[in-house]
Design a protein around this motif. Structure first.
Motif, PDB file in Angstrom:
ATOM      1  N   ASP A   1      43.114   4.338  42.271  1.00  0.00           N
ATOM      2  CA  ASP A   1      43.435   4.137  40.857  1.00  0.00           C
ATOM      3  C   ASP A   1      42.495   4.883  39.907  1.00  0.00           C
ATOM      4  O   ASP A   1      42.632   4.761  38.684  1.00  0.00           O
ATOM      5  N   ILE A   2      41.546   5.646  40.447  1.00  0.00           N
ATOM      6  CA  ILE A   2      40.622   6.410  39.598  1.00  0.00           C
ATOM      7  C   ILE A   2      41.332   7.683  39.146  1.00  0.00           C
ATOM      8  O   ILE A   2      41.792   8.471  39.974  1.00  0.00           O
ATOM      9  N   PRO A   3      41.438   7.906  37.828  1.00  0.00           N
ATOM     10  CA  PRO A   3      42.085   9.130  37.357  1.00  0.00           C
ATOM     11  C   PRO A   3      41.273  10.364  37.758  1.00  0.00           C
ATOM     12  O   PRO A   3      40.043  10.342  37.750  1.00  0.00           O
ATOM     13  N   VAL A   4      41.992  11.434  38.110  1.00  0.00           N
ATOM     14  CA  VAL A   4      41.365  12.690  38.523  1.00  0.00           C
ATOM     15  C   VAL A   4      41.871  13.820  37.640  1.00  0.00           C
ATOM     16  O   VAL A   4      43.074  13.960  37.417  1.00  0.00           O
ATOM     17  N   VAL A   5      40.929  14.625  37.142  1.00  0.00           N
ATOM     18  CA  VAL A   5      41.249  15.832  36.393  1.00  0.00           C
ATOM     19  C   VAL A   5      40.706  17.003  37.205  1.00  0.00           C
ATOM     20  O   VAL A   5      39.523  17.031  37.550  1.00  0.00           O
ATOM     21  N   PHE A   6      41.588  17.950  37.531  1.00  0.00           N
ATOM     22  CA  PHE A   6      41.158  19.133  38.266  1.00  0.00           C
ATOM     23  C   PHE A   6      40.556  20.154  37.311  1.00  0.00           C
ATOM     24  O   PHE A   6      41.050  20.362  36.203  1.00  0.00           O
ATOM     25  N   LEU A   7      39.489  20.796  37.782  1.00  0.00           N
ATOM     26  CA  LEU A   7      38.874  21.935  37.101  1.00  0.00           C
ATOM     27  C   LEU A   7      38.951  23.108  38.063  1.00  0.00           C
ATOM     28  O   LEU A   7      38.598  22.965  39.233  1.00  0.00           O
ATOM     29  N   THR A   8      39.399  24.249  37.586  1.00  0.00           N
ATOM     30  CA  THR A   8      39.463  25.399  38.477  1.00  0.00           C
ATOM     31  C   THR A   8      39.376  26.701  37.710  1.00  0.00           C
ATOM     32  O   THR A   8      39.749  26.765  36.546  1.00  0.00           O
ATOM     33  N   GLY A   9      38.870  27.709  38.392  1.00  0.00           N
ATOM     34  CA  GLY A   9      38.828  29.053  37.830  1.00  0.00           C
ATOM     35  C   GLY A   9      40.059  29.844  38.257  1.00  0.00           C
ATOM     36  O   GLY A   9      40.269  30.965  37.818  1.00  0.00           O
ATOM     37  N   VAL A  10      40.890  29.267  39.103  1.00  0.00           N
ATOM     38  CA  VAL A  10      42.090  29.930  39.607  1.00  0.00           C
ATOM     39  C   VAL A  10      43.232  29.702  38.628  1.00  0.00           C
ATOM     40  O   VAL A  10      43.615  28.570  38.373  1.00  0.00           O
ATOM     41  N   ASP A  11      43.758  30.800  38.072  1.00  0.00           N
ATOM     42  CA  ASP A  11      44.846  30.640  37.101  1.00  0.00           C
ATOM     43  C   ASP A  11      46.142  31.304  37.553  1.00  0.00           C
ATOM     44  O   ASP A  11      47.042  31.533  36.768  1.00  0.00           O
TER      45      ASP A  11
END
Length: 119
Positions: free
Chosen positions: A74-84
């Protein structure tokens, strides 16, 4: 104060994110997916900022394991990436995280995305 778990294989990125967030959030850092999963279970953060592209256990696999665990699902996850790359972005979005940000991320956008994911 909300706690945010930062999972990224780059110490520079971890320090940068921690500095951007230090005035508003408590941060906990992990340099691998496996370490991040262990910390998520132990510290029960309010949100996880997760690098998508990591050696060893990828962000995708880390996210999958977090979602499968009763302790962390139930923990919200936000992805961070340099891949676009469009295909990679679509793959991330299929996982249905709370958010997705491209690196380098501006502080205002980061803070707004966190607020949106938390509330």
């Amino acid at each position: 104060m909300e706690r945010i778990l930062l999972i990224d294989d780059s110490m520079i990125q971890l320090r940068t994110l921690s500095m951007l967030l230090q005035d508003k959030y408590e941060t906990v850092m992990a340099t691998s997916g496996l370490e991040g999963i262990k910390l998520a279970k132990k510290k029960q953060p309010d949100l996880i900022l997760l690098d998508y592209d990591m050696p060893g256990m990828s962000g995708r696999e880390t996210f999958r394991q977090l979602q499968e665990s009763e302790d962390t699902k139930d923990i919200p996850v936000v992805f961070l990436t340099g891949v676009d790359d469009r295909r990679d972005v679509e793959e991330v979005l299929k996982l249905r995280p709370q958010g997705y940000l491209l690196k380098p991320v501006e502080q205002e956008r980061l803070l707004q995305t966190i607020l949106d994911a938390l509330y």
